[in-house]
Design a protein around this motif. Structure first.
Motif, PDB file in Angstrom:
ATOM      1  N   MET A   1       0.841  -1.202   0.000  1.00 46.79           N
ATOM      2  CA  MET A   1       0.000   0.000   0.000  1.00 46.79           C
ATOM      3  C   MET A   1       0.879   1.255   0.000  1.00 46.79           C
ATOM      4  SD  MET A   1      -3.281  -0.857   0.170  1.00 46.79           S
ATOM      5  CE  MET A   1      -4.148   0.481   0.970  1.00 46.79           C
ATOM      6  N   LEU A   2       0.529   2.208  -0.819  1.00 45.48           N
ATOM      7  CA  LEU A   2       1.243   3.483  -0.859  1.00 45.48           C
ATOM      8  C   LEU A   2       0.245   4.612  -0.643  1.00 45.48           C
ATOM      9  CD1 LEU A   2       3.909   4.976  -1.291  1.00 45.48           C
ATOM     10  CD2 LEU A   2       3.397   5.023  -3.744  1.00 45.48           C
ATOM     11  N   ASN A   3       0.377   5.311   0.471  1.00 47.23           N
ATOM     12  CA  ASN A   3      -0.525   6.401   0.827  1.00 47.23           C
ATOM     13  C   ASN A   3       0.287   7.670   1.095  1.00 47.23           C
ATOM     14  OD1 ASN A   3      -2.542   4.403   0.872  1.00 47.23           O
ATOM     15  ND2 ASN A   3      -2.273   4.072   3.068  1.00 47.23           N
ATOM     16  N   THR A   4      -0.366   8.817   1.016  1.00 48.67           N
ATOM     17  CA  THR A   4       0.263  10.055   1.451  1.00 48.67           C
ATOM     18  C   THR A   4      -0.804  11.006   1.970  1.00 48.67           C
ATOM     19  OG1 THR A   4       1.894  11.762   0.898  1.00 48.67           O
ATOM     20  CG2 THR A   4       0.181  11.334  -0.741  1.00 48.67           C
ATOM     21  N   LYS A   5      -0.377  11.957   2.799  1.00 47.31           N
ATOM     22  CA  LYS A   5      -1.318  12.902   3.396  1.00 47.31           C
ATOM     23  C   LYS A   5      -1.733  13.986   2.404  1.00 47.31           C
ATOM     24  CE  LYS A   5       0.521  12.332   8.093  1.00 47.31           C
ATOM     25  NZ  LYS A   5       1.241  13.001   9.209  1.00 47.31           N
ATOM     26  N   ARG A   6      -0.746  14.544   1.684  1.00 46.52           N
ATOM     27  CA  ARG A   6      -1.035  15.669   0.795  1.00 46.52           C
ATOM     28  C   ARG A   6      -0.287  15.501  -0.524  1.00 46.52           C
ATOM     29  NH1 ARG A   6      -1.164  21.149   4.540  1.00 46.52           N
ATOM     30  NH2 ARG A   6      -2.349  20.253   6.279  1.00 46.52           N
ATOM     31  N   MET A   7      -1.014  15.728  -1.611  1.00 45.69           N
ATOM     32  CA  MET A   7      -0.412  15.716  -2.941  1.00 45.69           C
ATOM     33  C   MET A   7      -0.776  17.039  -3.611  1.00 45.69           C
ATOM     34  SD  MET A   7       1.374  14.241  -5.255  1.00 45.69           S
ATOM     35  CE  MET A   7       1.483  12.557  -4.642  1.00 45.69           C
ATOM     36  N   SER A   8       0.219  17.880  -3.819  1.00 45.36           N
ATOM     37  CA  SER A   8      -0.017  19.195  -4.397  1.00 45.36           C
ATOM     38  C   SER A   8       0.330  19.194  -5.881  1.00 45.36           C
ATOM     39  CB  SER A   8       0.821  20.254  -3.671  1.00 45.36           C
ATOM     40  OG  SER A   8       0.382  20.416  -2.344  1.00 45.36           O
ATOM     41  N   ILE A   9      -0.664  19.504  -6.706  1.00 44.36           N
ATOM     42  CA  ILE A   9      -0.463  19.680  -8.135  1.00 44.36           C
ATOM     43  C   ILE A   9      -0.257  21.174  -8.380  1.00 44.36           C
ATOM     44  CG2 ILE A   9      -1.410  19.248 -10.438  1.00 44.36           C
ATOM     45  CD1 ILE A   9      -1.016  16.710  -8.746  1.00 44.36           C
ATOM     46  N   VAL A  10       0.761  21.528  -9.151  1.00 44.14           N
ATOM     47  CA  VAL A  10       1.068  22.932  -9.433  1.00 44.14           C
ATOM     48  C   VAL A  10       0.616  23.258 -10.854  1.00 44.14           C
ATOM     49  CG1 VAL A  10       2.878  24.685  -9.572  1.00 44.14           C
ATOM     50  CG2 VAL A  10       3.042  22.852  -7.859  1.00 44.14           C
TER      51      VAL A  10
ATOM     52  N   LYS B   1      -4.028   5.677  -1.769  1.00 42.19           N
ATOM     53  CA  LYS B   1      -4.865   6.659  -1.084  1.00 42.19           C
ATOM     54  C   LYS B   1      -4.087   7.961  -0.904  1.00 42.19           C
ATOM     55  CE  LYS B   1      -8.669   7.805   1.169  1.00 42.19           C
ATOM     56  NZ  LYS B   1     -10.022   7.777   0.590  1.00 42.19           N
ATOM     57  N   ILE B   2      -4.763   9.072  -1.203  1.00 40.01           N
ATOM     58  CA  ILE B   2      -4.233  10.413  -0.965  1.00 40.01           C
ATOM     59  C   ILE B   2      -5.282  11.153  -0.141  1.00 40.01           C
ATOM     60  CG2 ILE B   2      -3.613  12.629  -2.014  1.00 40.01           C
ATOM     61  CD1 ILE B   2      -2.677  10.988  -4.488  1.00 40.01           C
ATOM     62  N   GLU B   3      -4.893  11.651   1.019  1.00 41.71           N
ATOM     63  CA  GLU B   3      -5.882  12.335   1.858  1.00 41.71           C
ATOM     64  C   GLU B   3      -6.327  13.648   1.226  1.00 41.71           C
ATOM     65  OE1 GLU B   3      -4.991  12.623   6.035  1.00 41.71           O
ATOM     66  OE2 GLU B   3      -4.031  10.656   6.056  1.00 41.71           O
ATOM     67  N   TRP B   4      -5.381  14.532   0.956  1.00 41.28           N
ATOM     68  CA  TRP B   4      -5.707  15.818   0.328  1.00 41.28           C
ATOM     69  C   TRP B   4      -5.081  15.871  -1.057  1.00 41.28           C
ATOM     70  CZ3 TRP B   4      -5.027  20.593   4.082  1.00 41.28           C
ATOM     71  CH2 TRP B   4      -5.945  20.485   5.133  1.00 41.28           C
ATOM     72  N   LEU B   5      -5.904  16.030  -2.087  1.00 45.02           N
ATOM     73  CA  LEU B   5      -5.429  16.324  -3.427  1.00 45.02           C
ATOM     74  C   LEU B   5      -5.522  17.840  -3.587  1.00 45.02           C
ATOM     75  CD1 LEU B   5      -4.459  15.339  -6.196  1.00 45.02           C
ATOM     76  CD2 LEU B   5      -6.862  15.131  -6.877  1.00 45.02           C
TER      77      LEU B   5
ATOM     78  N   GLN C   1       7.435  20.335   6.167  1.00 50.29           N
ATOM     79  CA  GLN C   1       7.015  19.685   4.926  1.00 50.29           C
ATOM     80  C   GLN C   1       7.094  18.165   5.053  1.00 50.29           C
ATOM     81  OE1 GLN C   1       5.840  21.216   2.071  1.00 50.29           O
ATOM     82  NE2 GLN C   1       5.827  23.086   3.286  1.00 50.29           N
ATOM     83  N   VAL C   2       8.079  17.688   5.796  1.00 52.90           N
ATOM     84  CA  VAL C   2       8.205  16.240   6.023  1.00 52.90           C
ATOM     85  C   VAL C   2       7.060  15.745   6.901  1.00 52.90           C
ATOM     86  CG1 VAL C   2       9.604  14.459   7.121  1.00 52.90           C
ATOM     87  CG2 VAL C   2      10.697  16.193   5.698  1.00 52.90           C
ATOM     88  N   LEU C   3       6.786  16.478   7.971  1.00 47.41           N
ATOM     89  CA  LEU C   3       5.732  16.065   8.898  1.00 47.41           C
ATOM     90  C   LEU C   3       4.362  16.070   8.218  1.00 47.41           C
ATOM     91  CD1 LEU C   3       6.921  18.005  12.086  1.00 47.41           C
ATOM     92  CD2 LEU C   3       7.356  15.621  11.474  1.00 47.41           C
ATOM     93  N   LEU C   4       4.173  16.970   7.253  1.00 47.78           N
ATOM     94  CA  LEU C   4       2.900  17.042   6.533  1.00 47.78           C
ATOM     95  C   LEU C   4       2.825  16.054   5.373  1.00 47.78           C
ATOM     96  CD1 LEU C   4       2.400  20.922   6.333  1.00 47.78           C
ATOM     97  CD2 LEU C   4       1.072  19.322   7.718  1.00 47.78           C
ATOM     98  N   GLU C   5       3.970  15.464   5.008  1.00 50.34           N
ATOM     99  CA  GLU C   5       4.046  14.619   3.807  1.00 50.34           C
ATOM    100  C   GLU C   5       3.446  15.356   2.614  1.00 50.34           C
ATOM    101  OE1 GLU C   5       2.483  10.681   4.279  1.00 50.34           O
ATOM    102  OE2 GLU C   5       3.488  10.357   6.187  1.00 50.34           O
ATOM    103  N   ASN C   6       3.952  16.540   2.380  1.00 54.92           N
ATOM    104  CA  ASN C   6       3.374  17.424   1.366  1.00 54.92           C
ATOM    105  C   ASN C   6       4.153  17.308   0.061  1.00 54.92           C
ATOM    106  OD1 ASN C   6       1.802  19.333   0.168  1.00 54.92           O
ATOM    107  ND2 ASN C   6       2.568  21.071   1.350  1.00 54.92           N
ATOM    108  N   MET C   7       3.803  16.328  -0.762  1.00 59.13           N
ATOM    109  CA  MET C   7       4.466  16.121  -2.044  1.00 59.13           C
ATOM    110  C   MET C   7       3.959  17.134  -3.065  1.00 59.13           C
ATOM    111  SD  MET C   7       4.493  11.963  -2.293  1.00 59.13           S
ATOM    112  CE  MET C   7       4.900  10.967  -0.850  1.00 59.13           C
ATOM    113  N   HIS C   8       4.821  17.436  -4.046  1.00 63.56           N
ATOM    114  CA  HIS C   8       4.477  18.408  -5.082  1.00 63.56           C
ATOM    115  C   HIS C   8       4.791  17.840  -6.465  1.00 63.56           C
ATOM    116  CE1 HIS C   8       4.011  21.252  -1.842  1.00 63.56           C
ATOM    117  NE2 HIS C   8       3.714  22.213  -2.681  1.00 63.56           N
ATOM    118  N   CYS C   9       3.875  18.086  -7.392  1.00 64.32           N
ATOM    119  CA  CYS C   9       4.024  17.559  -8.749  1.00 64.32           C
ATOM    120  C   CYS C   9       3.823  18.670  -9.773  1.00 64.32           C
ATOM    121  CB  CYS C   9       3.010  16.437  -8.978  1.00 64.32           C
ATOM    122  SG  CYS C   9       3.151  15.647 -10.606  1.00 64.32           S
ATOM    123  N   PHE C  10       4.738  18.732 -10.753  1.00 60.77           N
ATOM    124  CA  PHE C  10       4.640  19.715 -11.829  1.00 60.77           C
ATOM    125  C   PHE C  10       5.194  19.118 -13.103  1.00 60.77           C
ATOM    126  CE2 PHE C  10       6.532  23.441 -14.145  1.00 60.77           C
ATOM    127  CZ  PHE C  10       5.327  24.084 -14.442  1.00 60.77           C
TER     128      PHE C  10
END
Length: 263
Positions: free
Chosen positions: A1-10, A53-57, A180-189
């Protein structure tokens, strides 16, 4: 399983403001560019192949409401509705949402939320923006960044964009506490997935060449999905090249400054 809290699309590197202490360094882009609708839809589809699963897209900028094609992107995200909890939009309330965007957001009910960074006189459309959201029953939250009692105490200065010369072990210790680590806030562009905003934006500014495994090239056909998942699983185990250039790992101890002071 691969999950994250936040995935930010720019969607865009463009912004309506020119803040001296912009944490995403957008004022440094001489020719800021947008991701196309097609690129965002492609990236989102790939991400949901990799993640269970992604909590916040999230959609962040720059100022996302500068991009004219976002309603189509929000509509497409519903294809993956079972794999993310919330659709989050971040805005500085300088541009009003278009009717198509409002229509798309309403389809999410209480599972869409607009995060407004209120910069006082600089967030010139704030009151009208909020009226539109309230009249359409779209949830929102306002983060106050003006006058006294600013959100998070104000901003930090992360604009030096230089290698601080700290040892690998010191950077590793500090990076483990980074917000940013604690939030698991990944960013994609545009096909590149980074573990945080600074890794993405500093890399796009060509301030350094990222180390191997510092990010995932979503379009790299030489890597299997499992190989890409393995890289992502290591995102928060050790620091990135960007951590050597970034102040956020010291955020708890750094002074705060008034937000959104303009160049």
């Amino acid at each position: 399983m691969l999950n994250t809290k936040r995935m930010s699309i720019v969607p865009t590197m463009r912004c309506t403001l020119r803040c001296k202490l912009c944490s995403n360094h957008v004022t440094e882009f001489k020719k800021p560019i947008d991701a196309t609708v097609e690129e965002m839809i492609r990236d989102i589809d790939i991400l949901f192949e990799l993640f269970d699963k992604i909590e916040w897209l999230q959609f962040v900028g720059g100022e996302i409401f500068l991009h004219k094609g976002m309603a189509e992107v929000y509509d497409h995200c519903k294809v993956h509705r079972g794999k993310f909890s919330k659709l989050i939009l971040e805005s500085n309330a300088t541009i009003l949402p278009r009717e198509a965007e409002i229509t798309s957001l309403r389809k999410y009910g209480q599972d869409a939320k607009v995060m407004i960074s209120d910069y006082g006189m600089f967030s010139s459309k704030s009151d009208e923006f909020i009226r539109i959201l309230e009249s359409n029953e779209i949830p929102y939250v306002v983060k106050k960044y003006h006058d006294d009692d600013q959100h998070y105490g104000g901003w930090i200065d992360n604009t030096s964009c230089r290698d601080y010369g700290e040892s690998d072990s010191m950077v590793a210790t500090k990076a483990a506490r980074c917000p940013q680590v604690l939030l698991e806030n990944m960013h994609c562009f545009r096909g590149k997935l980074h573990r945080c905003s600074n890794s993405l934006f500093m890399s796009e500014l060509k301030l350094f060449v990222p180390n191997d495994r510092d990010y995932v090239d979503l379009l790299d056909k030489s890597q299997s999905d499992n190989m890409k998942r393995d890289i992502i699983k290591d995102f928060y185990i050790y620091p990135r090249k960007s951590c050597h250039f970034c102040s956020w790992k010291d955020a708890d101890s750094l002074p705060r400054y008034p937000a959104a002071e303009q160049i």
